[in-house]
Design a protein around this motif. Structure first.
Motif, short mmCIF file in Angstrom:
data_model
loop_
_atom_site.label_atom_id
_atom_site.label_comp_id
_atom_site.label_asym_id
_atom_site.label_seq_id
_atom_site.Cartn_x
_atom_site.Cartn_y
_atom_site.Cartn_z
N THR A 165 42.04 -29.90 -8.71
CA THR A 165 43.10 -28.99 -7.27
C THR A 165 43.06 -27.94 -6.22
N ILE A 166 42.73 -27.57 -6.73
CA ILE A 166 42.83 -26.45 -6.03
C ILE A 166 41.62 -25.58 -5.19
N TYR A 167 40.97 -25.30 -6.56
CA TYR A 167 39.16 -24.22 -6.80
C TYR A 167 39.91 -22.98 -6.66
N LEU A 168 40.15 -21.76 -7.16
CA LEU A 168 40.89 -20.31 -6.96
C LEU A 168 40.09 -20.19 -6.18
N ASP A 169 38.78 -20.33 -5.98
CA ASP A 169 37.11 -18.96 -5.80
C ASP A 169 37.69 -19.59 -4.37
N GLY A 170 38.38 -20.94 -3.53
CA GLY A 170 38.50 -20.41 -2.15
C GLY A 170 39.37 -19.51 -2.06
N LEU A 171 40.35 -19.85 -2.59
CA LEU A 171 41.65 -18.63 -2.05
C LEU A 171 40.54 -16.41 -1.25
N PHE A 172 39.68 -16.88 -2.46
CA PHE A 172 39.46 -15.57 -1.73
C PHE A 172 38.41 -15.95 -0.27
N THR A 173 39.08 -14.29 -0.04
CA THR A 173 38.09 -13.97 1.22
C THR A 173 36.70 -13.38 0.10
N TYR A 174 36.86 -12.32 -0.43
CA TYR A 174 36.12 -11.58 -0.82
C TYR A 174 35.71 -11.54 -2.55
N ILE A 175 34.53 -12.27 -2.78
CA ILE A 175 34.56 -12.04 -4.24
C ILE A 175 32.64 -11.80 -4.95
N LEU A 176 33.24 -10.46 -5.39
CA LEU A 176 31.68 -9.43 -5.29
C LEU A 176 31.31 -9.58 -7.27
N TYR A 177 30.33 -9.89 -7.32
CA TYR A 177 29.80 -9.91 -8.84
C TYR A 177 29.06 -8.77 -9.41
N ALA A 178 29.67 -8.53 -10.16
CA ALA A 178 29.28 -7.52 -11.05
C ALA A 178 27.68 -7.67 -11.51
N ASN A 179 27.09 -6.59 -11.45
CA ASN A 179 26.00 -7.20 -12.02
C ASN A 179 25.26 -5.63 -12.17
N VAL A 180 24.89 -5.27 -13.56
CA VAL A 180 23.65 -4.70 -14.24
C VAL A 180 22.32 -4.65 -13.99
N GLN A 181 21.27 -3.53 -13.20
CA GLN A 181 20.47 -3.60 -13.80
C GLN A 181 19.70 -2.23 -13.81
N LYS A 182 18.35 -2.49 -14.67
CA LYS A 182 17.84 -1.87 -15.32
C LYS A 182 16.48 -1.40 -15.08
N ASP A 183 16.34 -0.04 -14.49
CA ASP A 183 14.82 0.25 -14.47
C ASP A 183 13.60 0.18 -15.68
N PHE A 184 12.69 -0.80 -15.40
CA PHE A 184 12.58 -0.40 -16.85
C PHE A 184 11.55 0.50 -17.20
N LYS A 185 11.10 1.23 -15.98
CA LYS A 185 9.81 2.53 -15.66
C LYS A 185 10.64 3.77 -16.18
N THR A 186 12.26 4.14 -15.42
CA THR A 186 13.14 5.27 -16.22
C THR A 186 13.87 4.67 -17.75
N GLY A 187 14.36 3.67 -17.14
CA GLY A 187 15.13 3.05 -18.18
C GLY A 187 16.55 3.32 -18.02
N ASN A 188 16.65 3.73 -16.54
CA ASN A 188 18.12 3.86 -16.29
C ASN A 188 18.73 2.55 -15.21
N VAL A 189 20.12 2.42 -15.77
CA VAL A 189 20.92 1.36 -15.84
C VAL A 189 22.25 1.70 -14.20
N GLU A 190 21.80 0.65 -13.74
CA GLU A 190 22.75 0.88 -12.46
C GLU A 190 23.49 -0.12 -12.03
N TYR A 191 24.45 -0.40 -12.28
CA TYR A 191 26.34 -1.08 -11.82
C TYR A 191 25.90 -1.10 -10.14
N LYS A 192 25.85 -2.91 -10.00
CA LYS A 192 26.47 -2.95 -8.71
C LYS A 192 27.28 -4.14 -8.31
#
Length: 232
Positions: A165-192
């Motif tokens: 009926t509404i589609y909730l996502d359509g009511l937002f101007t900004y939708i950011l998806y949290a993303n976890v990225q790992k550098d396999f060379k250093t082993g560091n994890v970055e949150y973006k």
């Protein structure tokens, strides 16, 4: 119209971390003195000194900045209260998806279409109120994610009536998806935060607001960038 922002991701991807000041890891976060925190799930806040940053025993009408409730009507009143008090620049609803989720489980024995109509209407009421508040107010809604019928990642909801009926996502101007990225060379994890869709999610921001596809998971940085975008 307020700035309505959704942060979407599974648990453990840095959604809540982005909200709290953490200079030691370079996160500006949100100033508690300017933020009303609505804790829907009632979980302890994941930050050192949480009881000092967001005292649980002082109601916002008495100068507090924290409410713990999953009642949609109480949340709607809190949103209007925040809009009426100039001291608030931000409102956080964490986790907004549980507004409908808890109500669904509490009413699991009810039968009939009317239940789903009522559940969807309550959730829509909260989000619709959130987007129609004071212009300089930012409302940040935390959600989990799910795969929609079209195979695209979206905000997780209970039942299909709200989506159809509404589609909730359509009511937002900004939708950011949290993303976890790992550098396999250093082993560091970055949150973006991801700012642009690759066609496989409802991620979105206005053209020219964020130049990078991935930005730090820092809600202070996000709000500053949005304010500069509209005022610059």
């Amino acid at each position: 119209m307020s700035n309505l922002i959704a942060i979407v991701a599974p648990s453990g991807c840095g959604k809540s971390t982005s909200l709290f000041p953490a200079p030691q890891i370079g996160i500006k976060g949100l100033n508690p003195e300017e933020t009303l925190f609505i804790n829907v799930a009632g979980k302890p806040l994941p930050v050192r000194g949480a009881l000092k940053l967001y005292p649980p025993d002082i109601h916002p009408k008495d100068g507090g900045n924290y409410i713990e409730t999953s009642d949609p009507e109480v949340i709607r009143k809190a949103l209007k209260l925040a809009s009426s008090q100039e001291r608030f620049k931000n409102v956080v609803i964490d986790d907004a998806g549980y507004i409908m989720g808890f109500d669904t489980m509490n009413r699991s024995q009810e039968k009939g279409f009317e239940k789903w109509t009522d559940l969807a209407a309550k959730m829509f009421g909260v989000i619709n109120d959130a987007r129609t508040l004071r212009r300089d107010l930012s409302v940040i809604c935390i959600f989990h994610q799910e795969v929609g019928k079209d195979g695209v990642l979206k905000i997780k909801t209970s039942g299909q009536l709200l989506d159809n009926t509404i589609y909730l996502d359509g009511l937002f101007t900004y939708i950011l998806y949290a993303n976890v990225q790992k550098d396999f060379k250093t082993g560091n994890v970055e949150y973006k935060f991801r700012t642009k869709s690759d066609g496989q999610s409802t991620c979105k921001t206005p053209v020219g607001c964020f130049n990078e596809e991935y930005i730090p998971n820092d809600m202070g940085y996000v709000i500053d960038t949005i304010n500069d975008y509209y005022n610059g």
